[in-house]
Write a protein that holds these residues in place. Sequence first.
Motif, PDB file in Angstrom:
ATOM      1  N   ARG A   1       0.855  -1.182   0.000  1.00  0.00           N
ATOM      2  CA  ARG A   1       0.000   0.000   0.000  1.00  0.00           C
ATOM      3  C   ARG A   1       0.894   1.237   0.000  1.00  0.00           C
ATOM      4  NH1 ARG A   1      -3.724   1.046   5.107  1.00  0.00           N
ATOM      5  NH2 ARG A   1      -4.645  -0.981   4.658  1.00  0.00           N
ATOM      6  N   ASP A   2       0.572   2.201  -0.814  1.00  0.00           N
ATOM      7  CA  ASP A   2       1.314   3.467  -0.865  1.00  0.00           C
ATOM      8  C   ASP A   2       2.826   3.272  -0.975  1.00  0.00           C
ATOM      9  OD1 ASP A   2      -1.138   4.616  -0.414  1.00  0.00           O
ATOM     10  OD2 ASP A   2      -0.857   4.760   1.759  1.00  0.00           O
ATOM     11  N   GLY A   3       3.260   2.333  -1.781  1.00  0.00           N
ATOM     12  CA  GLY A   3       4.697   2.145  -1.943  1.00  0.00           C
ATOM     13  C   GLY A   3       5.354   1.413  -0.787  1.00  0.00           C
ATOM     14  N   LEU A   4       4.571   0.958   0.188  1.00  0.00           N
ATOM     15  CA  LEU A   4       5.120   0.195   1.311  1.00  0.00           C
ATOM     16  C   LEU A   4       4.714  -1.260   1.128  1.00  0.00           C
ATOM     17  CD1 LEU A   4       3.811   2.460   4.211  1.00  0.00           C
ATOM     18  CD2 LEU A   4       6.018   2.604   3.075  1.00  0.00           C
ATOM     19  N   ARG A   5       5.568  -2.173   1.590  1.00  0.00           N
ATOM     20  CA  ARG A   5       5.191  -3.576   1.489  1.00  0.00           C
ATOM     21  C   ARG A   5       5.401  -4.251   2.840  1.00  0.00           C
ATOM     22  NH1 ARG A   5       7.557  -8.429  -2.107  1.00  0.00           N
ATOM     23  NH2 ARG A   5       5.806  -9.830  -1.716  1.00  0.00           N
ATOM     24  N   LEU A   6       4.447  -5.080   3.217  1.00  0.00           N
ATOM     25  CA  LEU A   6       4.549  -5.814   4.468  1.00  0.00           C
ATOM     26  C   LEU A   6       4.410  -7.298   4.165  1.00  0.00           C
ATOM     27  CD1 LEU A   6       4.634  -5.490   7.620  1.00  0.00           C
ATOM     28  CD2 LEU A   6       2.155  -5.789   7.555  1.00  0.00           C
ATOM     29  N   THR A   7       5.396  -8.092   4.589  1.00  0.00           N
ATOM     30  CA  THR A   7       5.289  -9.544   4.438  1.00  0.00           C
ATOM     31  C   THR A   7       5.602 -10.186   5.785  1.00  0.00           C
ATOM     32  OG1 THR A   7       7.598  -9.628   3.768  1.00  0.00           O
ATOM     33  CG2 THR A   7       5.977  -9.613   1.995  1.00  0.00           C
ATOM     34  N   GLY A   8       5.342 -11.473   5.887  1.00  0.00           N
ATOM     35  CA  GLY A   8       5.700 -12.169   7.115  1.00  0.00           C
ATOM     36  C   GLY A   8       4.604 -13.087   7.588  1.00  0.00           C
ATOM     37  N   VAL A   9       4.651 -13.385   8.872  1.00  0.00           N
ATOM     38  CA  VAL A   9       3.674 -14.308   9.439  1.00  0.00           C
ATOM     39  C   VAL A   9       3.316 -13.836  10.850  1.00  0.00           C
ATOM     40  CG1 VAL A   9       5.546 -15.812  10.240  1.00  0.00           C
ATOM     41  CG2 VAL A   9       3.260 -16.759   9.994  1.00  0.00           C
ATOM     42  N   VAL A  10       2.037 -13.972  11.195  1.00  0.00           N
ATOM     43  CA  VAL A  10       1.597 -13.649  12.558  1.00  0.00           C
ATOM     44  C   VAL A  10       0.776 -14.818  13.091  1.00  0.00           C
ATOM     45  CG1 VAL A  10       1.506 -11.153  12.178  1.00  0.00           C
ATOM     46  CG2 VAL A  10      -0.522 -12.532  11.754  1.00  0.00           C
ATOM     47  N   SER A  11       0.664 -14.916  14.411  1.00  0.00           N
ATOM     48  CA  SER A  11      -0.084 -16.041  14.966  1.00  0.00           C
ATOM     49  C   SER A  11      -1.582 -15.739  14.985  1.00  0.00           C
ATOM     50  CB  SER A  11       0.402 -16.345  16.382  1.00  0.00           C
ATOM     51  OG  SER A  11       0.239 -15.222  17.217  1.00  0.00           O
ATOM     52  N   LEU A  12      -2.387 -16.791  14.909  1.00  0.00           N
ATOM     53  CA  LEU A  12      -3.822 -16.624  15.126  1.00  0.00           C
ATOM     54  C   LEU A  12      -4.021 -16.067  16.533  1.00  0.00           C
ATOM     55  CD1 LEU A  12      -5.223 -20.026  13.823  1.00  0.00           C
ATOM     56  CD2 LEU A  12      -5.704 -17.785  12.865  1.00  0.00           C
ATOM     57  N   PRO A  13      -5.081 -15.273  16.740  1.00  0.00           N
ATOM     58  CA  PRO A  13      -5.267 -14.690  18.078  1.00  0.00           C
ATOM     59  C   PRO A  13      -5.310 -15.739  19.181  1.00  0.00           C
ATOM     60  CG  PRO A  13      -6.767 -13.700  16.504  1.00  0.00           C
ATOM     61  CD  PRO A  13      -6.097 -14.832  15.781  1.00  0.00           C
ATOM     62  N   THR A  14      -5.809 -16.923  18.865  1.00  0.00           N
ATOM     63  CA  THR A  14      -5.909 -17.941  19.909  1.00  0.00           C
ATOM     64  C   THR A  14      -4.558 -18.566  20.234  1.00  0.00           C
ATOM     65  OG1 THR A  14      -6.683 -19.283  18.065  1.00  0.00           O
ATOM     66  CG2 THR A  14      -8.293 -18.662  19.734  1.00  0.00           C
TER      67      THR A  14
ATOM     68  N   ARG B   1       1.628   2.645  10.128  1.00  0.00           N
ATOM     69  CA  ARG B   1       0.718   2.039  11.093  1.00  0.00           C
ATOM     70  C   ARG B   1      -0.525   1.488  10.392  1.00  0.00           C
ATOM     71  NH1 ARG B   1      -0.859   2.016  16.724  1.00  0.00           N
ATOM     72  NH2 ARG B   1      -3.091   1.659  16.669  1.00  0.00           N
ATOM     73  N   GLY B   2      -1.036   2.272   9.461  1.00  0.00           N
ATOM     74  CA  GLY B   2      -2.226   1.845   8.719  1.00  0.00           C
ATOM     75  C   GLY B   2      -1.988   0.552   7.968  1.00  0.00           C
ATOM     76  N   LEU B   3      -0.832   0.442   7.343  1.00  0.00           N
ATOM     77  CA  LEU B   3      -0.534  -0.766   6.575  1.00  0.00           C
ATOM     78  C   LEU B   3      -0.449  -1.980   7.506  1.00  0.00           C
ATOM     79  CD1 LEU B   3       0.406  -2.134   3.884  1.00  0.00           C
ATOM     80  CD2 LEU B   3       2.731  -1.738   4.687  1.00  0.00           C
ATOM     81  N   ILE B   4       0.204  -1.802   8.635  1.00  0.00           N
ATOM     82  CA  ILE B   4       0.386  -2.935   9.546  1.00  0.00           C
ATOM     83  C   ILE B   4      -0.950  -3.357  10.157  1.00  0.00           C
ATOM     84  CG2 ILE B   4       1.493  -3.692  11.688  1.00  0.00           C
ATOM     85  CD1 ILE B   4       3.853  -1.971  10.940  1.00  0.00           C
ATOM     86  N   VAL B   5      -1.673  -2.382  10.723  1.00  0.00           N
ATOM     87  CA  VAL B   5      -2.953  -2.732  11.346  1.00  0.00           C
ATOM     88  C   VAL B   5      -3.904  -3.307  10.300  1.00  0.00           C
ATOM     89  CG1 VAL B   5      -4.969  -1.857  12.579  1.00  0.00           C
ATOM     90  CG2 VAL B   5      -2.703  -0.977  13.146  1.00  0.00           C
ATOM     91  N   GLY B   6      -4.014  -2.600   9.150  1.00  0.00           N
ATOM     92  CA  GLY B   6      -4.947  -3.038   8.111  1.00  0.00           C
ATOM     93  C   GLY B   6      -4.553  -4.374   7.514  1.00  0.00           C
ATOM     94  N   GLY B   7      -3.260  -4.536   7.220  1.00  0.00           N
ATOM     95  CA  GLY B   7      -2.786  -5.760   6.573  1.00  0.00           C
ATOM     96  C   GLY B   7      -2.988  -6.983   7.456  1.00  0.00           C
ATOM     97  N   ILE B   8      -2.629  -6.851   8.725  1.00  0.00           N
ATOM     98  CA  ILE B   8      -2.763  -7.995   9.631  1.00  0.00           C
ATOM     99  C   ILE B   8      -4.240  -8.297   9.866  1.00  0.00           C
ATOM    100  CG2 ILE B   8      -2.333  -8.845  11.971  1.00  0.00           C
ATOM    101  CD1 ILE B   8       0.221  -7.244  11.996  1.00  0.00           C
TER     102      ILE B   8
END
Length: 599
Positions: A224-237, A311-318
């Motif tokens: 988004r907007d020239g920024l890229r976010l990749t990776g892995v996050v855990s399920l909330p549980t 912040r928007g990319l991280i919160v929105g992407g995840i």
Amino acid sequence: MSIRRLPSELIDRIAAGEVVERPASALKELVENALDAGAANVTIRLSGGGIGLIEVTDDGCGMSPDEMRLALERHATSKLPNDSIDRVTSFGFRGEALPSIASVSHLTLESRERGADGWRIEIDHGVRAMEGPAALPPGTRVRIEELFGKVPARRKFLRSPRGEYAASLDAVKRLAMARSDVAFALEHDGRRVLSLQPSSPPQRVAALLAAELERHGVGIDCVRDGLRLTGVVSLPTFNRGMADQQYLFVNSRPVKDRLLVGALRGAYRDLIARDRHPIAALFLEVPLEDVDVNVHPAKTEVRFRDSAAVRGLIVGGIRAALDAESHRSAAREQAAAPVQWITSENARHPGVGRDLSEIQPPHQNFAETPAYARATNHTVREQRPLFNGIRVEPAARAEAAVEPVPSFPLGVARGQVAATYIVAEAEDGLVIVDQHAAHERLVLERLRAGRSDGSVPRQNLLIPEVVELDEPDCDRLEGAVTDLSGLGLEVERFGPTSILVRSVPAALGSPDLRKLLSDLAAEIAELGSALSLQERLDHVEATIACHGSVRAGRVLSVAEMNALLREMEVTPRSGQCNHGRPTWVKLAHSDIEKLFGRR
Ligand SMILES: Nc1ncnc2c1ncn2[C@@H]1O[C@H](COP(=O)(O)OP(=O)(O)OP(=O)(O)O)[C@@H](O)[C@H]1O
Ligand SMILES: [Mg+2]
């Protein structure tokens, strides 16, 4: 008072105070230098957690003897070739690490360029100790001994070797994740701890982070907007009591940045309890000119030109990735594994599930129980005293399994256990739902959907109700009148110690208003102004949702149970409650078969 220029040794010592805080920070600097030198293999030896010895060997470009002498001087670096600090692509750029470390330890630097001979320089606490030829393969080897040997004040602050080792291991892991194309080997007190071959970023992350993430993780890849976010996050549980497994990278640089950590937290708000933390490895790519890396001596923090976009990319992407997986819960994933009962407790601490084979069949005659009687369409006879006169009340109800099971993911309700859990039969197994946790989630999602399009259905009270509270609580609620009205709760100040309630969110039914308002006031007091309005509203909403949901202990009709199941299937994020626990678990047919030794 006379002002004087400090001697260079003292300057180095002072700089070391910023850069070299503990063995792990010295180790980090050395490994970064090896990576900057283009190494394909980095070998690390530690003893006593790095307090005794830190040695880093690389097969990078090496240095000539002259370069080595220069490298040990302050403000000498090869990494800013055109004097520009705006587009830094190397880990290092300050030209300070080696002289700083050398001023507080016994440092041996050995290096050899390809096609040349090796050379060694030893510095003892800032003073040149010896220089001469050395035999080593092309590359560089740096050895640090007696770290803080002559700086007792620092040494006092070191933790036990075990604690320092943990920090050192963490530093190596972060850099190994940042550069999955490089082979890493780590040995501690003669024991091989890590041995990593070059691999893809996801493989490297999988090798270093909780192996369970393969099943309990969600992949992230968004631009988004020239920024890229990749990776892995855990399920909330799948969460932890400590925020120690969060690995964040900006343009491959490991960082511990408040903004990024806050954004990660924000992405999980109301999916996870406040004292629990997700696991994550996130790689953010930002145009070089949009990020300043020169804000922290240890280079672990950065400053973004547009921090709101980040912040928007991280919160929105995840959030989007979690929503797409919203019906998954770590518990369900686990239930597919060899028989384990998944409780909300062990879903948070995976691996401690109780093996079903430990559960003994009850020493009771099933045919005697009312539940059995009802299930088999026998009329329930007068309740008979069982076990020497102790009356056993029916604790569960069951519906006869006559009609075929329609293919609903969460199945059809067969009964309720302990007036708390719904038991349903699905095509592929047995589903158990925590009715309170699940309903609380549904109410929250309903409120939220209403809030986002400004149409929270509200229910006007025929006669407005006056609730008495103490004055500070009334003040807090009065201050939040507009926010609360947006959530469907219309209140107004009615006197020094009373509040008038005109309407409640329709999702709530008829809540205990006094309890609701005093909980809300407490919530507002606790949150203060630390959070954004959005986040405050989310918390308040969660409190309202809790009040509106069916309690554990309420007997539900079959129709009510089925309605709940159907709504769960179509509601986003219904797999976990507002505190990150699973709302339902499934025991697959194959698991049931295993229980009875049929497999
Ligand atoms: N392992 C290595 N292989 C080759 N050259 C190295 C190595 N370690 C250090 N150097 C050289 O020594 C110089 C000084 O290293 P030092 O770590 O002190 O500063 P830096 O890496 O330039 O900046 P920073 O202080 O931010 O780490 C480097 O710029 C590099 O040219
Ligand atoms: Mg460096």
